[in-house]
Motif scaffolding. Structure first.
Motif, PDB file in Angstrom:
ATOM      1  N   PHE A 140       8.155  -3.692   5.592  1.00 55.97           N
ATOM      2  CA  PHE A 140       7.487  -2.411   5.381  1.00 55.97           C
ATOM      3  C   PHE A 140       6.157  -2.603   4.654  1.00 55.97           C
ATOM      4  CE2 PHE A 140      10.306  -3.283   1.819  1.00 55.97           C
ATOM      5  CZ  PHE A 140       9.539  -3.003   0.698  1.00 55.97           C
ATOM      6  N   PRO A 141       5.247  -1.628   4.799  1.00 56.31           N
ATOM      7  CA  PRO A 141       4.051  -1.600   3.964  1.00 56.31           C
ATOM      8  C   PRO A 141       4.390  -0.979   2.604  1.00 56.31           C
ATOM      9  CG  PRO A 141       4.019   0.239   5.483  1.00 56.31           C
ATOM     10  CD  PRO A 141       5.270  -0.541   5.796  1.00 56.31           C
ATOM     11  N   LEU A 142       3.761  -1.465   1.567  1.00 60.69           N
ATOM     12  CA  LEU A 142       3.985  -0.912   0.231  1.00 60.69           C
ATOM     13  C   LEU A 142       3.171   0.373   0.119  1.00 60.69           C
ATOM     14  CD1 LEU A 142       5.489  -1.743  -2.438  1.00 60.69           C
ATOM     15  CD2 LEU A 142       3.264  -2.533  -3.253  1.00 60.69           C
ATOM     16  N   TRP A 143       3.857   1.504   0.137  1.00 60.94           N
ATOM     17  CA  TRP A 143       3.195   2.810   0.044  1.00 60.94           C
ATOM     18  C   TRP A 143       3.587   3.452  -1.279  1.00 60.94           C
ATOM     19  CZ3 TRP A 143       4.314   5.152   5.583  1.00 60.94           C
ATOM     20  CH2 TRP A 143       3.479   4.502   6.518  1.00 60.94           C
ATOM     21  N   TRP A 144       2.587   3.773  -2.085  1.00 64.56           N
ATOM     22  CA  TRP A 144       2.828   4.387  -3.383  1.00 64.56           C
ATOM     23  C   TRP A 144       3.892   3.622  -4.184  1.00 64.56           C
ATOM     24  CZ3 TRP A 144      -0.704   7.077  -5.545  1.00 64.56           C
ATOM     25  CH2 TRP A 144      -1.605   7.788  -4.751  1.00 64.56           C
ATOM     26  N   PHE A 145       3.707   2.298  -4.219  1.00 64.08           N
ATOM     27  CA  PHE A 145       4.497   1.410  -5.059  1.00 64.08           C
ATOM     28  C   PHE A 145       5.961   1.332  -4.641  1.00 64.08           C
ATOM     29  CE2 PHE A 145       0.780   2.595  -7.405  1.00 64.08           C
ATOM     30  CZ  PHE A 145       0.384   1.433  -8.070  1.00 64.08           C
ATOM     31  N   SER A 146       6.255   1.668  -3.391  1.00 59.93           N
ATOM     32  CA  SER A 146       7.636   1.582  -2.938  1.00 59.93           C
ATOM     33  C   SER A 146       7.656   1.488  -1.412  1.00 59.93           C
ATOM     34  CB  SER A 146       8.435   2.790  -3.418  1.00 59.93           C
ATOM     35  OG  SER A 146       9.809   2.648  -3.125  1.00 59.93           O
ATOM     36  N   MET A 147       8.827   1.610  -0.852  1.00 58.68           N
ATOM     37  CA  MET A 147       9.002   1.582   0.593  1.00 58.68           C
ATOM     38  C   MET A 147       8.687   2.954   1.190  1.00 58.68           C
ATOM     39  SD  MET A 147      13.194   1.644   0.832  1.00 58.68           S
ATOM     40  CE  MET A 147      13.358  -0.048   0.276  1.00 58.68           C
ATOM     41  N   PRO A 148       8.310   3.013   2.469  1.00 56.63           N
ATOM     42  CA  PRO A 148       8.109   4.312   3.114  1.00 56.63           C
ATOM     43  C   PRO A 148       9.365   5.182   3.042  1.00 56.63           C
ATOM     44  CG  PRO A 148       7.217   2.550   4.473  1.00 56.63           C
ATOM     45  CD  PRO A 148       7.991   1.887   3.370  1.00 56.63           C
ATOM     46  N   ALA A 149       9.162   6.489   3.048  1.00 53.60           N
ATOM     47  CA  ALA A 149      10.280   7.428   2.898  1.00 53.60           C
ATOM     48  C   ALA A 149      11.342   7.229   3.970  1.00 53.60           C
ATOM     49  CB  ALA A 149       9.754   8.865   2.926  1.00 53.60           C
TER      50      ALA A 149
END
Length: 258
Positions: free
Chosen positions: A98-107
């Motif tokens: 996954f890409p790191l989005w907002w310091f976590s995994m995508p929703a």
């Protein structure tokens, strides 16, 4: 080995899509059996709610954990959840990409975890007493399996260094490594990280293929992150705090790594 790759990126023509395609081919060329759960392509339902059980709706309020337990124990889970659980049972190794989005995994990937990790399947397992507090953190339904993250981020590697503005990458990924993968028992391997994704050209992608290929070739032999096992003596039970004699003064995430 049987390898399950759970993939969370909405664009198949992206860098993540190219990395996924390379990883799948490399694993298959090495003789592994591979299944891919492409969550966006599957139109995976992210939210955990009352529709996750085939039980007839009643007047009682929805209770996420207890309803999950009832559905799991009585064969009433929605088909998509049960199918992903079967993939996890089949797998010897699980890769979350996954890409790191907002310091976590995508929703959508967080929703996969919330729905597939049902009560009785990935948590709420084992004896809870003054001597044990469940089969978790090194034990549990996924014990004996290997797990690894493939993570991309737009930030520089220095941004995620011990003194970087974003915080150490090991701390950012700790809730996933320790709380999602290690909690139900998996042996968690060090992650494969790609920084500055907007600066990946053909030459750099060739280097990514070389590095990631070596990591995938060693999927079955790489030493896991040495997280402390909950029931192995380092923790007081039921308080679940490190014993005073275990690395005195150590606090935070790093205290839970030997």
């Amino acid at each position: 080995m049987n390898v399950l790759l759970v993939y969370a990126h909405p664009e198949p023509r992206s860098l993540n899509g190219a990395i996924r395609d390379f990883a799948v081919q490399r694993l298959r060329d090495a003789g592994h059996q591979v299944q891919v759960s492409d969550l966006y392509a599957m139109q995976w339902k992210a939210q955990l709610d009352g529709a996750d059980t085939k039980a007839q709706p009643g007047n009682a309020p929805f209770h996420p954990s207890l309803d999950s337990k009832h559905a799991f124990e009585n064969g009433l889970q929605s088909d998509d959840i049960a199918h992903e659980q079967e993939k996890l049972r089949w797998a010897d190794a699980v890769i979350l990409q996954f890409p790191l989005w907002w310091f976590s995994m995508p929703a959508i990937l967080k929703g996969w975890v919330e729905r597939v990790y049902a009560y009785g399947f990935a948590y709420g397992v084992g004896e809870h007493s003054d001597e044990r507090w469940g089969d978790r953190y090194g034990e549990g339904s996924l014990a004996g399996k290997r797990a690894m993250l493939i993570v991309t981020t737009g930030g520089w590697e220095s941004h995620y260094s011990p003194r970087g503005i974003n915080g150490p990458i090991d701390d950012i990924l700790f809730p996933i490594h320790h709380g999602i993968l290690y909690y139900p028992g998996s042996d968690v391997l060090p992650p494969y990280l790609v920084y500055r994704t907007s600066k990946v050209d053909e030459a750099r992608f060739a280097g990514i293929r070389e590095e990631l290929g070596q990591r995938l070739d060693m999927l079955g032999t790489t030493a896991p992150i040495p997280f402390r096992r909950q029931n192995a003596g380092d923790y007081r039970i039921p308080q679940l705090t490190l014993r005073e004699e275990v690395e005195p003064g150590a606090v935070g995430f790093a205290a839970h790594v030997q």
